[in-house]
Design a protein around this motif. Structure first.
Motif, PDB file in Angstrom:
ATOM      1  N   ALA A 129       0.828  -1.206   0.000  1.00 36.60           N
ATOM      2  CA  ALA A 129       0.000   0.000   0.000  1.00 36.60           C
ATOM      3  C   ALA A 129       0.862   1.255   0.000  1.00 36.60           C
ATOM      4  CB  ALA A 129      -0.938  -0.010   1.204  1.00 36.60           C
ATOM      5  N   ALA A 130       1.892   1.265   0.847  1.00 39.62           N
ATOM      6  CA  ALA A 130       2.767   2.441   0.922  1.00 39.62           C
ATOM      7  C   ALA A 130       3.507   2.660  -0.395  1.00 39.62           C
ATOM      8  CB  ALA A 130       3.751   2.281   2.072  1.00 39.62           C
ATOM      9  N   GLU A 131       3.926   1.575  -1.023  1.00 40.02           N
ATOM     10  CA  GLU A 131       4.634   1.693  -2.304  1.00 40.02           C
ATOM     11  C   GLU A 131       3.727   2.294  -3.375  1.00 40.02           C
ATOM     12  OE1 GLU A 131       7.109  -1.121  -5.483  1.00 40.02           O
ATOM     13  OE2 GLU A 131       6.057  -2.029  -3.791  1.00 40.02           O
ATOM     14  N   GLN A 132       2.497   1.806  -3.452  1.00 47.08           N
ATOM     15  CA  GLN A 132       1.566   2.329  -4.454  1.00 47.08           C
ATOM     16  C   GLN A 132       1.170   3.768  -4.140  1.00 47.08           C
ATOM     17  OE1 GLN A 132       0.866   0.527  -7.284  1.00 47.08           O
ATOM     18  NE2 GLN A 132       2.427  -0.756  -6.342  1.00 47.08           N
ATOM     19  N   ALA A 133       0.948   4.054  -2.859  1.00 42.58           N
ATOM     20  CA  ALA A 133       0.526   5.398  -2.458  1.00 42.58           C
ATOM     21  C   ALA A 133       1.624   6.421  -2.701  1.00 42.58           C
ATOM     22  CB  ALA A 133       0.114   5.394  -0.987  1.00 42.58           C
ATOM     23  N   ALA A 134       2.875   6.018  -2.547  1.00 42.82           N
ATOM     24  CA  ALA A 134       3.983   6.955  -2.742  1.00 42.82           C
ATOM     25  C   ALA A 134       3.990   7.513  -4.160  1.00 42.82           C
ATOM     26  CB  ALA A 134       5.302   6.266  -2.433  1.00 42.82           C
ATOM     27  N   LYS A 135       3.576   6.709  -5.116  1.00 45.62           N
ATOM     28  CA  LYS A 135       3.542   7.166  -6.512  1.00 45.62           C
ATOM     29  C   LYS A 135       2.532   8.292  -6.703  1.00 45.62           C
ATOM     30  CE  LYS A 135       4.548   2.431  -8.020  1.00 45.62           C
ATOM     31  NZ  LYS A 135       4.001   1.250  -8.747  1.00 45.62           N
ATOM     32  N   ALA A 136       1.533   8.345  -5.819  1.00 50.50           N
ATOM     33  CA  ALA A 136       0.479   9.359  -5.917  1.00 50.50           C
ATOM     34  C   ALA A 136       0.633  10.472  -4.888  1.00 50.50           C
ATOM     35  CB  ALA A 136      -0.879   8.682  -5.747  1.00 50.50           C
ATOM     36  N   GLY A 137       1.719  10.449  -4.117  1.00 49.28           N
ATOM     37  CA  GLY A 137       1.920  11.458  -3.091  1.00 49.28           C
ATOM     38  C   GLY A 137       0.980  11.320  -1.918  1.00 49.28           C
ATOM     39  N   VAL A 138       0.551  10.093  -1.638  1.00 45.12           N
ATOM     40  CA  VAL A 138      -0.408   9.817  -0.568  1.00 45.12           C
ATOM     41  C   VAL A 138       0.288   9.103   0.582  1.00 45.12           C
ATOM     42  CG1 VAL A 138      -2.452   8.431   0.037  1.00 45.12           C
ATOM     43  CG2 VAL A 138      -2.412   9.772  -2.076  1.00 45.12           C
ATOM     44  N   THR A 139      -0.126   9.413   1.806  1.00 44.43           N
ATOM     45  CA  THR A 139       0.369   8.734   3.005  1.00 44.43           C
ATOM     46  C   THR A 139      -0.660   7.708   3.470  1.00 44.43           C
ATOM     47  OG1 THR A 139       1.745  10.577   3.756  1.00 44.43           O
ATOM     48  CG2 THR A 139       0.971   9.055   5.451  1.00 44.43           C
ATOM     49  N   ILE A 140      -0.195   6.519   3.755  1.00 37.30           N
ATOM     50  CA  ILE A 140      -1.038   5.456   4.305  1.00 37.30           C
ATOM     51  C   ILE A 140      -1.014   5.549   5.824  1.00 37.30           C
ATOM     52  CG2 ILE A 140      -1.323   2.948   4.549  1.00 37.30           C
ATOM     53  CD1 ILE A 140      -2.066   3.985   1.789  1.00 37.30           C
ATOM     54  N   LEU A 141      -2.187   5.443   6.430  1.00 38.16           N
ATOM     55  CA  LEU A 141      -2.313   5.470   7.887  1.00 38.16           C
ATOM     56  C   LEU A 141      -2.781   4.134   8.419  1.00 38.16           C
ATOM     57  CD1 LEU A 141      -4.182   8.885   8.357  1.00 38.16           C
ATOM     58  CD2 LEU A 141      -1.729   8.464   8.598  1.00 38.16           C
ATOM     59  N   ILE A 142      -2.308   3.780   9.596  1.00 38.60           N
ATOM     60  CA  ILE A 142      -2.849   2.656  10.361  1.00 38.60           C
ATOM     61  C   ILE A 142      -3.292   3.197  11.712  1.00 38.60           C
ATOM     62  CG2 ILE A 142      -1.504   0.904   9.162  1.00 38.60           C
ATOM     63  CD1 ILE A 142       0.457   0.878  11.502  1.00 38.60           C
ATOM     64  N   ILE A 168       8.396  -1.616   8.534  1.00 46.43           N
ATOM     65  CA  ILE A 168       8.213  -1.446   7.093  1.00 46.43           C
ATOM     66  C   ILE A 168       9.161  -0.387   6.549  1.00 46.43           C
ATOM     67  CG2 ILE A 168       6.554  -0.703   5.322  1.00 46.43           C
ATOM     68  CD1 ILE A 168       4.387  -2.046   7.089  1.00 46.43           C
ATOM     69  N   GLY A 169       9.328   0.681   7.293  1.00 50.10           N
ATOM     70  CA  GLY A 169      10.340   1.680   6.944  1.00 50.10           C
ATOM     71  C   GLY A 169       9.971   2.612   5.811  1.00 50.10           C
ATOM     72  N   ALA A 170       8.686   2.710   5.474  1.00 49.27           N
ATOM     73  CA  ALA A 170       8.259   3.617   4.411  1.00 49.27           C
ATOM     74  C   ALA A 170       7.972   4.990   4.999  1.00 49.27           C
ATOM     75  CB  ALA A 170       7.012   3.065   3.718  1.00 49.27           C
ATOM     76  N   SER A 171       8.497   6.021   4.382  1.00 47.11           N
ATOM     77  CA  SER A 171       8.315   7.372   4.919  1.00 47.11           C
ATOM     78  C   SER A 171       6.865   7.843   4.822  1.00 47.11           C
ATOM     79  CB  SER A 171       9.221   8.360   4.181  1.00 47.11           C
ATOM     80  OG  SER A 171       8.908   8.396   2.797  1.00 47.11           O
ATOM     81  N   ASN A 172       6.076   7.230   3.947  1.00 48.78           N
ATOM     82  CA  ASN A 172       4.671   7.624   3.780  1.00 48.78           C
ATOM     83  C   ASN A 172       3.725   6.641   4.464  1.00 48.78           C
ATOM     84  OD1 ASN A 172       5.175   5.584   1.831  1.00 48.78           O
ATOM     85  ND2 ASN A 172       3.379   6.236   0.650  1.00 48.78           N
ATOM     86  N   LEU A 173       4.213   5.955   5.479  1.00 47.64           N
ATOM     87  CA  LEU A 173       3.366   5.140   6.357  1.00 47.64           C
ATOM     88  C   LEU A 173       3.412   5.755   7.750  1.00 47.64           C
ATOM     89  CD1 LEU A 173       1.645   2.583   6.874  1.00 47.64           C
ATOM     90  CD2 LEU A 173       3.779   1.408   7.462  1.00 47.64           C
ATOM     91  N   LYS A 174       2.259   6.189   8.252  1.00 46.13           N
ATOM     92  CA  LYS A 174       2.180   6.859   9.544  1.00 46.13           C
ATOM     93  C   LYS A 174       1.062   6.243  10.384  1.00 46.13           C
ATOM     94  CE  LYS A 174       5.177  10.290   8.651  1.00 46.13           C
ATOM     95  NZ  LYS A 174       6.381  10.593   9.462  1.00 46.13           N
TER      96      LYS A 174
END
Length: 259
Positions: A129-142, A168-174
């Motif tokens: 999810a984070a990988e796909q969202a990064a392409k769109a400039g979106v942050t994934i939340l849990i 996971i270490g993705a900068s767009n996962l918060k």
């Protein structure tokens, strides 16, 4: 002072969903969030946002069969394809609505599935999810959710959510910091927020224990708002509570805060 977003899944139940946008704007809100947009087209919701002059902040990815009791798919082994298709759909809506936050629900731990297997599934789906969202400039939340309101939900604690984010270490996962859930499960809301601040992507509020207006119950929100400001939180705060009565009348807490 914090910026507040109306949660349209809970506020303004006296109005049909699409009419809640105008109602929120009339009460002075500048932004909205809600659980799911998928019963309406993205274009239809965009029209309501624009007409009311509102910013779209957040919604959830598809959770499975909500009416049947499902509460997310990300930690459910065997449902990976459905989960990932849901991420794609959420990102399609986000591209139209303009929000940069999408919450991916973990789900209820299936009977007979051990926690380690569910966790591995969860991490795999979130990384995707984070990988796909990064392409769109979106942050994934849990979001950790308390087991009183949602028995069996896979993720309950802030520290566990932060550990998953770090693994996971993705900068767009918060992590979505819901003060209501945190107080019920862990308490020590102010210090927990301070400890995890770097990994927090969104905040939500409600009174504890009854999930009504935030001026009721055991949390003193004016103090928490001061702490959020002092730490430099500049995101929106979602008002995700059930009004005791008329939504607009119950917003006296917000009018006093602004005054």
């Amino acid at each position: 002072m914090p910026r507040f977003a109306a949660n349209l899944s809970m506020l303004y139940p006296e109005h049909a969903f699409l009419d809640r946008f105008a109602a929120a704007a009339a009460d002075g809100f500048q932004a909205v969030e809600y659980l799911f947009p998928y019963e309406h087209s993205a274009a239809e919701i965009r029209t309501r946002l624009d007409a009311a002059g509102l910013t779209q902040v957040l919604f959830n990815a598809p959770p499975g069969d909500w009416a049947a009791g499902e509460r997310g798919l990300a930690a459910l082994p065997g449902r990976e394809a459905e989960c990932r298709a849901g991420i794609d759909r959420a990102l399609e809506y986000a591209a139209v609505l303009g929000n940069r936050l999408v919450h991916v629900m973990a789900g209820l731990l299936p009977t007979g599935v051990d926690g380690a297997r569910a966790r591995d599934t969860y991490l795999g789906n979130l990384a995707h999810a984070a990988e796909q969202a990064a392409k769109a400039g979106v942050t994934i939340l849990i979001e950790p959710i308390n087991p009183r309101d949602m028995p069996g939900y896979f993720l309950n604690r802030q520290d566990d959510a932060q550990a998953i984010r770090q693994a996971i270490g993705a900068s767009n996962l918060k992590v979505q910091f819901d003060c209501y859930h945190c107080q019920i499960v862990e308490g020590d809301v102010s210090k927990t927020f301070e400890r995890d601040f770097a990994g927090i992507g969104h905040v939500q509020i409600a009174g504890v224990p009854d999930r009504h207006e935030p001026d009721l119950g055991e949390l003193h929100y004016p103090y928490l708002f001061e702490r959020f400001d002092a730490l430099g939180y500049d995101g929106w705060i979602g008002c995700e509570y059930r009004p005791r009565g008329d939504t607009s009348a119950g917003l006296e807490w917000l009018r006093k805060l602004k005054a």
